[in-house]
Design a protein around this motif. Structure first.
Motif, PDB file in Angstrom:
ATOM      1  N   PRO A 270      17.964  33.016  39.198  1.00  0.00           N
ATOM      2  CA  PRO A 270      16.974  33.429  40.205  1.00  0.00           C
ATOM      3  C   PRO A 270      17.090  32.565  41.464  1.00  0.00           C
ATOM      4  O   PRO A 270      17.563  31.426  41.423  1.00  0.00           O
ATOM      5  CB  PRO A 270      15.634  33.214  39.501  1.00  0.00           C
ATOM      6  CG  PRO A 270      15.949  33.185  38.047  1.00  0.00           C
ATOM      7  CD  PRO A 270      17.322  32.588  37.926  1.00  0.00           C
ATOM      8  N   GLY A 271      16.639  33.117  42.562  1.00  0.00           N
ATOM      9  CA  GLY A 271      16.658  32.368  43.823  1.00  0.00           C
ATOM     10  C   GLY A 271      18.028  32.293  44.461  1.00  0.00           C
ATOM     11  O   GLY A 271      18.310  31.348  45.210  1.00  0.00           O
ATOM     12  N   SER A 272      18.911  33.248  44.203  1.00  0.00           N
ATOM     13  CA  SER A 272      20.268  33.227  44.772  1.00  0.00           C
ATOM     14  C   SER A 272      20.248  33.761  46.201  1.00  0.00           C
ATOM     15  O   SER A 272      19.502  34.691  46.538  1.00  0.00           O
ATOM     16  CB  SER A 272      21.212  34.080  43.922  1.00  0.00           C
ATOM     17  OG  SER A 272      21.329  33.567  42.616  1.00  0.00           O
ATOM     18  N   SER A 273      21.098  33.167  47.008  1.00  0.00           N
ATOM     19  CA  SER A 273      21.245  33.622  48.398  1.00  0.00           C
ATOM     20  C   SER A 273      22.482  34.500  48.570  1.00  0.00           C
ATOM     21  O   SER A 273      22.640  35.131  49.616  1.00  0.00           O
ATOM     22  CB  SER A 273      21.329  32.422  49.346  1.00  0.00           C
ATOM     23  OG  SER A 273      22.443  31.606  49.006  1.00  0.00           O
ATOM     24  N   THR A 274      23.353  34.528  47.564  1.00  0.00           N
ATOM     25  CA  THR A 274      24.543  35.376  47.608  1.00  0.00           C
ATOM     26  C   THR A 274      24.824  35.912  46.221  1.00  0.00           C
ATOM     27  O   THR A 274      24.273  35.418  45.221  1.00  0.00           O
ATOM     28  CB  THR A 274      25.787  34.585  48.086  1.00  0.00           C
ATOM     29  OG1 THR A 274      26.007  33.482  47.195  1.00  0.00           O
ATOM     30  CG2 THR A 274      25.616  34.097  49.514  1.00  0.00           C
ATOM     31  N   CYS A 275      25.711  36.892  46.159  1.00  0.00           N
ATOM     32  CA  CYS A 275      26.190  37.427  44.883  1.00  0.00           C
ATOM     33  C   CYS A 275      27.676  37.125  44.756  1.00  0.00           C
ATOM     34  O   CYS A 275      28.415  37.173  45.750  1.00  0.00           O
ATOM     35  CB  CYS A 275      25.954  38.930  44.798  1.00  0.00           C
ATOM     36  SG  CYS A 275      24.208  39.408  44.776  1.00  0.00           S
ATOM     37  N   GLU A 276      28.120  36.821  43.559  1.00  0.00           N
ATOM     38  CA  GLU A 276      29.519  36.510  43.303  1.00  0.00           C
ATOM     39  C   GLU A 276      30.235  37.756  42.809  1.00  0.00           C
ATOM     40  O   GLU A 276      29.648  38.627  42.166  1.00  0.00           O
ATOM     41  CB  GLU A 276      29.640  35.412  42.241  1.00  0.00           C
ATOM     42  CG  GLU A 276      28.913  34.133  42.581  1.00  0.00           C
ATOM     43  CD  GLU A 276      28.986  33.128  41.442  1.00  0.00           C
ATOM     44  OE1 GLU A 276      30.078  33.038  40.812  1.00  0.00           O
ATOM     45  OE2 GLU A 276      27.978  32.480  41.159  1.00  0.00           O
ATOM     46  N   SER A 277      31.548  37.846  43.132  1.00  0.00           N
ATOM     47  CA  SER A 277      32.355  38.966  42.647  1.00  0.00           C
ATOM     48  C   SER A 277      32.700  38.768  41.184  1.00  0.00           C
ATOM     49  O   SER A 277      32.918  37.631  40.722  1.00  0.00           O
ATOM     50  CB  SER A 277      33.648  39.077  43.461  1.00  0.00           C
ATOM     51  OG  SER A 277      33.362  39.399  44.802  1.00  0.00           O
ATOM     52  N   CYS A 278      32.753  39.853  40.457  1.00  0.00           N
ATOM     53  CA  CYS A 278      33.145  39.783  39.049  1.00  0.00           C
ATOM     54  C   CYS A 278      34.616  39.403  38.940  1.00  0.00           C
ATOM     55  O   CYS A 278      35.447  39.881  39.721  1.00  0.00           O
ATOM     56  CB  CYS A 278      32.917  41.137  38.371  1.00  0.00           C
ATOM     57  SG  CYS A 278      31.184  41.527  38.099  1.00  0.00           S
ATOM     58  N   PRO A 279      34.984  38.544  37.981  1.00  0.00           N
ATOM     59  CA  PRO A 279      36.386  38.171  37.788  1.00  0.00           C
ATOM     60  C   PRO A 279      37.222  39.377  37.370  1.00  0.00           C
ATOM     61  O   PRO A 279      36.703  40.441  37.018  1.00  0.00           O
ATOM     62  CB  PRO A 279      36.329  37.104  36.687  1.00  0.00           C
ATOM     63  CG  PRO A 279      34.906  36.662  36.642  1.00  0.00           C
ATOM     64  CD  PRO A 279      34.081  37.842  37.070  1.00  0.00           C
ATOM     65  N   ARG A 280      38.517  39.193  37.399  1.00  0.00           N
ATOM     66  CA  ARG A 280      39.429  40.245  36.976  1.00  0.00           C
ATOM     67  C   ARG A 280      39.165  40.624  35.517  1.00  0.00           C
ATOM     68  O   ARG A 280      38.801  39.783  34.709  1.00  0.00           O
ATOM     69  CB  ARG A 280      40.871  39.773  37.159  1.00  0.00           C
ATOM     70  CG  ARG A 280      41.926  40.846  36.919  1.00  0.00           C
ATOM     71  CD  ARG A 280      43.306  40.303  37.208  1.00  0.00           C
ATOM     72  NE  ARG A 280      43.407  39.855  38.593  1.00  0.00           N
ATOM     73  CZ  ARG A 280      43.609  40.648  39.642  1.00  0.00           C
ATOM     74  NH1 ARG A 280      43.712  41.954  39.446  1.00  0.00           N
ATOM     75  NH2 ARG A 280      43.694  40.142  40.851  1.00  0.00           N
ATOM     76  N   ASP A 281      39.360  41.891  35.235  1.00  0.00           N
ATOM     77  CA  ASP A 281      39.164  42.465  33.894  1.00  0.00           C
ATOM     78  C   ASP A 281      37.702  42.402  33.455  1.00  0.00           C
ATOM     79  O   ASP A 281      37.404  42.393  32.265  1.00  0.00           O
ATOM     80  CB  ASP A 281      40.066  41.785  32.848  1.00  0.00           C
ATOM     81  CG  ASP A 281      41.537  42.080  33.088  1.00  0.00           C
ATOM     82  OD1 ASP A 281      41.837  43.161  33.644  1.00  0.00           O
ATOM     83  OD2 ASP A 281      42.386  41.237  32.747  1.00  0.00           O
ATOM     84  N   THR A 282      36.771  42.329  34.406  1.00  0.00           N
ATOM     85  CA  THR A 282      35.343  42.479  34.121  1.00  0.00           C
ATOM     86  C   THR A 282      34.761  43.412  35.164  1.00  0.00           C
ATOM     87  O   THR A 282      35.381  43.661  36.216  1.00  0.00           O
ATOM     88  CB  THR A 282      34.605  41.131  34.156  1.00  0.00           C
ATOM     89  OG1 THR A 282      34.657  40.585  35.479  1.00  0.00           O
ATOM     90  CG2 THR A 282      35.213  40.138  33.164  1.00  0.00           C
ATOM     91  N   TYR A 283      33.552  43.909  34.905  1.00  0.00           N
ATOM     92  CA  TYR A 283      32.925  44.831  35.841  1.00  0.00           C
ATOM     93  C   TYR A 283      31.415  44.646  35.771  1.00  0.00           C
ATOM     94  O   TYR A 283      30.887  44.015  34.846  1.00  0.00           O
ATOM     95  CB  TYR A 283      33.305  46.276  35.517  1.00  0.00           C
ATOM     96  CG  TYR A 283      32.647  46.818  34.267  1.00  0.00           C
ATOM     97  CD1 TYR A 283      31.513  47.625  34.342  1.00  0.00           C
ATOM     98  CD2 TYR A 283      33.150  46.517  33.003  1.00  0.00           C
ATOM     99  CE1 TYR A 283      30.902  48.102  33.195  1.00  0.00           C
ATOM    100  CE2 TYR A 283      32.551  46.989  31.855  1.00  0.00           C
ATOM    101  CZ  TYR A 283      31.421  47.783  31.954  1.00  0.00           C
ATOM    102  OH  TYR A 283      30.808  48.241  30.819  1.00  0.00           O
TER     103      TYR A 283
END
Length: 1000
Positions: A270-283
């Motif tokens: 909680p309280g994130s200012s950004t979102c991270e991209s999912c690693p390869r072979d995940t969704y």
């Protein structure tokens, strides 16, 4: 003032409340889902009220009463949002994010709310309707980014935002193609453009595949943001669009909700200012707090994927070949590797297996300037030594110096100063993949991870160092890069050559489309600065998940860079030696001097010759200037001094073209593109003068750098300074750009070959048929120019002919034009023809160009007047002599003189006639007396004397001689008888004694 503002605000709240109370009779009580909260506009004290707004007005009753809100400048921290019920900052839940006082747009599956794409024409006619031609042009969402149009239409992406405090806007972009114009500007709520410097309005070009970041400060209040693109004149059939993503705006004061993470990304806490991209072979899906793994046995997923995909069977498109580096035995071999990341499956039906490695073979030799020290690698020769790559390094002999640079023609591995990379349009690097691979006698583009990847090859040169003998020369070339290449494509591939000066801005120097035969390209560097040369190859610019063109390839066989400051030496060249007897050090030659190979001394080039750059030592390094040209004092170039002389027979014509001015301009057009964009071609021509009087063409759209001043423009800048240049001009428009645009400046002529009345000079032909001549009293003068910089369509460079014609009816500036049959100025794309008709092109006036007219003599005075011979075909030079008045004799004098002379002659003739008549009578009388005295036997007594004795009177003489003058007929008969030898006269003598004497 403040009290009145508060009173107005309270009245508005009371009326607002009464309205809803009055309309709510007989309705159900409102719940929290029936309304939402909003703040009123701030008053002059910076205060505002929180009011409840119904979702559907009139459906319920009992809305919460307005309450005083937070201060207008209040905002939450990043990762928090303002919960309106309690008017307190609350952390965002996992799977969502917040910027606090900002908003971000990073998902472009559809056009976000508030954004508009508006297309107009670049034409400057405000009444012209652009919809029929530009209605299909727009910014298009492509998932992770927005893509601009690819045509000449002006397309604006518009977003309006109201800031409570000062903030900024930041975004990432790709702008690889200067065929498109790209600007970013801001307007206020009155549609007035806010003040912006040129470096924040016009965006710089980016390297192919790389993203640039642009940030502009915003003022409080309403800001209307414009991202505008538009083509000028599409020289290429394949245009690279502008890409836009990650737009972030700060200064909105508060965020009333958190934004969910887009598919393919997540926020764990909680309280994130950004979102991270999912690693390869995940969704992940929408608003995810974690990513879900794929079944890697049969599935795969790219980084930042929203779903897993099935792995296809392996094929020939899934692997590539490389040459291994040399081992300790000096051997190399071809091996095959899977394209990473490997997404295909082996061992299933229809799958291709990885081929076996090739046999080992000898490693290629070292490149010139390197040597093999019995190891698996080649090492550069030490400073002051040289090598051809096959022999050990040797020191340069006395009187010579090493030639620095790079000469790469063998490719076992990439040199240490070269780097390769692979970029995908979506800002992802091709993991574990090289953009280019070494292949013994060449390097070629790699496989990449998709067909629209940019495969990058880069070489960095920290600077240039001229040979010692040239270090003091006023050179225009510090170094040059030459490479040999070819492309083989089935698609719309494109191969780029770019440069970046001092890490300021990347400029596309040249590009080639589709299949190109093996050829050589050379580019010169006219400024001593650090430069990065980049080659980029893209198989297609159309995104696709399927590999179709993996066999499309670009190959580079050799790369040569001269005078590189950190280069190695492959040979030595003669240098000028010091005048000190004991010194063998090389010394620089003064400007315009060459090295004498016999004495190793510096000698100045002859008059009116130029020193060829980087020529071999000797007198042949000096090249004579062409006809009617002269060299500058440093023997750098040849130019015309505006004077020309032509001799034909015994007539010499002298010309002075100074009245034409140092430069001429021609605006050719207008022309229209298929989309209706009006544009012109502007030609600037410098006819006379050297380096300080060159023509200049400047772009005002791209390559604007805040760090480089106007007085010191970088190489590759938008300004072109040469004898003849061309720019494309788009006029100012109320629908398009607000000022006239100048772009795509090119160099048409950087070398003056000479001026002559002939139609051919050094293989360049003038075209008299393009400009028919009515009168040949004054010949046309042809100025010949050339640019040795080759292009894809003109491998030997462009050439230009400027024809000057005398026309006394025109002004001295005259009219500059292009052939009517070739309105672009060129009929073949490589040779340009210009026609300059002017009175300034007429020869200088001399004494033979005027004549004298004598006036009538009046009162003893006569005028002497000088006038020009018509038609006057000269200018300047000598002036007409002043009118003169001289004394003269009138007709009365000559009449009187003639009459007097006639009377005198008549009187003289009468007197002479009387005299000879009287004398003739006397002679007749004497002759008759002589005849009468002759005897009958015709014997004549001997005379004592034939003369009249003194005292003897003529009248008393008895004898008379009669002389008969022969008649005209007699004279003619005597002349005719000369042929028979008869030469005589008959004279009859008469005497009183009847004696006759005959003389014969």
């Amino acid at each position: 003032m403040r009290s009145s503002a508060r009173f107005v605000a309270r009245c508005a709240l009371i009326l607002y409340t009464l309205f809803f109370i009055d309309g709510s009779k007989g309705q159900r009580q409102c719940t929290e889902t029936d309304y939402y909260y909003e703040y009123t506009e701030c008053d002059s004290t910076g205060s505002r009220w929180r009011v409840a707004i119904p979702q559907n007005p009139g459906f319920c009753t009992g809305l919460p009463q307005p309450v005083r809100g937070t201060e207008c400048t209040f905002s939450c921290r990043a990762g928090e949002f303002l919960e309106m019920s309690a008017q307190e900052c609350t952390q965002c839940a996992a799977g969502s994010y917040s910027l606090g006082s900002g908003i971000r747009f990073d998902q472009w599956d559809t056009m976000p709310a508030g954004f508009r794409s508006v297309a107009t024409s670049l034409g400057n006619d405000p009444k012209r309707d652009a919809q029929p031609t530009c209605n299909s042009s727009s910014w298009v969402p492509q998932g992770n980014y927005l893509e601009s149009n690819r045509d000449e239409c002006t397309v604006s992406l518009i977003y309006a935002v109201h800031l409570k405090k000062q903030g900024y806007v930041s975004f990432e972009y790709q702008y690889p193609d200067k065929s498109l114009l790209f600007e970013f500007f801001i307007q206020n709520d009155q549609c007035q453009e806010m003040d912006q410097s040129s470096n924040t309005k016009w965006l710089q070009l980016t390297n192919h595949g790389e993203w640039g970041t642009h940030t502009v400060n915003l003022k409080s209040g309403t800001n209307i943001l414009y991202w505008r693109t538009g083509g000028v004149v599409m020289r290429s059939s394949v245009v690279k669009p502008v890409l836009l993503k990650n737009i972030q705006i700060e200064g909105v004061a508060y965020t009333s909700e958190c934004f969910p993470c887009k598919p393919g990304s997540f926020s764990r806490i909680p309280g994130s200012s950004t979102c991270e991209s999912c690693p390869r072979d995940t969704y992940s899906g929408h608003g995810a707090s974690s990513c879900t793994p794929c079944n890697t046995t049969t599935e795969y997923a790219e980084e930042g994927s929203s779903e897993c995909k099935n792995r296809p069977p392996c094929s020939k498109k899934d692997y590539f070949q490389i040459h291994t580096p040399c081992d300790h035995e000096g051997k190399t071999q071809v091996i095959y590797k899977w394209i990473e990341p490997k997404i295909c499956l082996e061992g299933i039906s229809g799958a291709e297996a990885l081929p076996e490695s090739g046999e080992q073979e000898e490693c290629p030799p070292c490149n010139p300037g390197f040597y093999n020290n019995d190891t698996a690698t080649c090492s550069p020769c030490p400073a002051g030594t040289y090598s051809d790559g096959l022999k050990p390094c040797s020191r340069c002999p006395a009187g010579t110096e090493p030639i620095l640079g790079y000469e790469y023609k063998w490719w076992n591995v990439l040199p240490s100063n070269m780097k390769t990379s692979c970029f995908n349009v979506g800002n992802t690097k091709c993991d574990h993949m090289n953009g280019w691979e070494a292949a013994r006698d060449h390097i070629h583009s790699g496989a990449g991870s998709s067909d629209n990847d940019y495969l990058i090859l880069n070489i960095h040169v920290p600077g240039f160092k001229l040979p010692t003998s040239e270090s003091s020369q006023s050179v225009t070339e510090f170094g040059r890069i030459t490479f040999e290449f070819e492309t083989s494509c089935m698609s719309d591939c494109e191969f780029y050559f770019m440069m970046d000066i001092n890490r300021e801005s990347t400029t596309v120097v040249q590009s080639w489309e589709k299949t190109q035969k093996r050829q050589t390209y050379t580019h010169t560097m006219s400024k001593n600065a650090a430069v990065s040369y980049t080659w980029a190859f893209q198989r297609t610019n159309q995104p696709s998940d399927v590999r179709r063109y993996v066999n499309d390839v670009a190959r580079i066989f050799s790369i040569t860079v001269t005078n590189a400051v950190d280069g190695v030496s492959s040979s030595c060249r003669a240098c000028a030696l010091s005048t000190q007897p004991s010194s063998s050090a090389c010394v620089p030659c003064p400007p315009g001097h060459y090295i004498d190979t016999l004495t190793s001394k510096c000698l100045e080039c002859p008059r009116n010759s130029y020193l060829e750059p980087h020529a071999t030592p000797g007198s042949d390094a000096c090249k004579a200037c062409g006809p009617a040209s002269r060299s500058d004092k440093d023997h750098r170039l040849c130019y015309s001094d505006c004077h020309f002389t032509h001799t034909e027979g015994n007539v010499t014509l002298s010309f002075d073209f100074s009245p034409l001015g140092s430069a001429g301009s021609l605006m050719n057009g207008p022309k229209f593109t298929s989309k209706g964009t009006k544009y012109f071609h502007m030609f600037n021509i410098s006819l006379c003068g050297g380096q300080d009087r060159m023509a200049v063409c400047t772009d005002n759209t791209t390559d604007v750098s805040a760090s480089s001043s106007q007085s010191e423009k970088a190489e590759g800048s938008s300004a072109v300074k040469t004898f003849i240049c061309q720019s494309t001009i788009i006029p100012a428009s109320r629908q398009g750009f607000h000022a006239a645009l100048s772009s795509q400046s090119i160099n048409l002529a950087d070398t003056f070959l000479g001026a002559t009345v002939d139609d051919n000079l050094e293989g360049i032909k003038a075209r008299p048929d393009l400009f028919p001549q009515k009168s040949k009293k004054v010949p046309d003068i042809n100025f010949f120019f050339r640019s040795f910089e080759g292009t894809s369509s003109c491998e030997s460079g462009r050439s230009t002919v400027v024809t000057l014609r005398c026309n006394p009816d025109m002004s001295t500036k005259g009219v500059l034009s292009v052939p009517s049959r070739c309105p672009e100025g060129t009929c073949d794309g490589c040779t340009f023809h210009f026609f300059w008709e002017s009175s300034g092109a007429c020869p200088t006036c001399t004494m033979r160009d005027y004549h004298l007219i004598e006036g009538v003599c009046k009162g003893g005075q006569q005028d002497m007047l000088y006038v020009w011979t018509e038609p006057k075909l000269c200018i300047g030079g000598v002036t007409l002599p002043d009118k003169k008045t001289v004394p003269c004799q009138g007709m009365e004098f000559w009449v009187h003189l003639g009459a007097g002379t006639g009377i005198f002659t008549a009187v003289l003739l009468v007197c002479l006639t009387c005299y000879f008549w009287k004398k003739n009578k006397r002679l007749e009388y004497k002759y008759s007396r002589l005849v009468m005295s002759a005897n009958k036997e015709c014997e004549m007594p001997v005379a004592d004397s034939c003369a009249v004795m003194e005292g003897e009177n003529e009248g008393d003489m008895e004898d008379e001689i009669v002389y008969t003058k022969p008649s005209l007929f007699g004279k003619l008969k005597a002349i005719a008888s000369k042929g028979n030898g008869e030469r005589y006269e008959n004279v009859q003598l008469n005497s009183s004694h009847s004696k006759a004497l005959v003389w014969s």
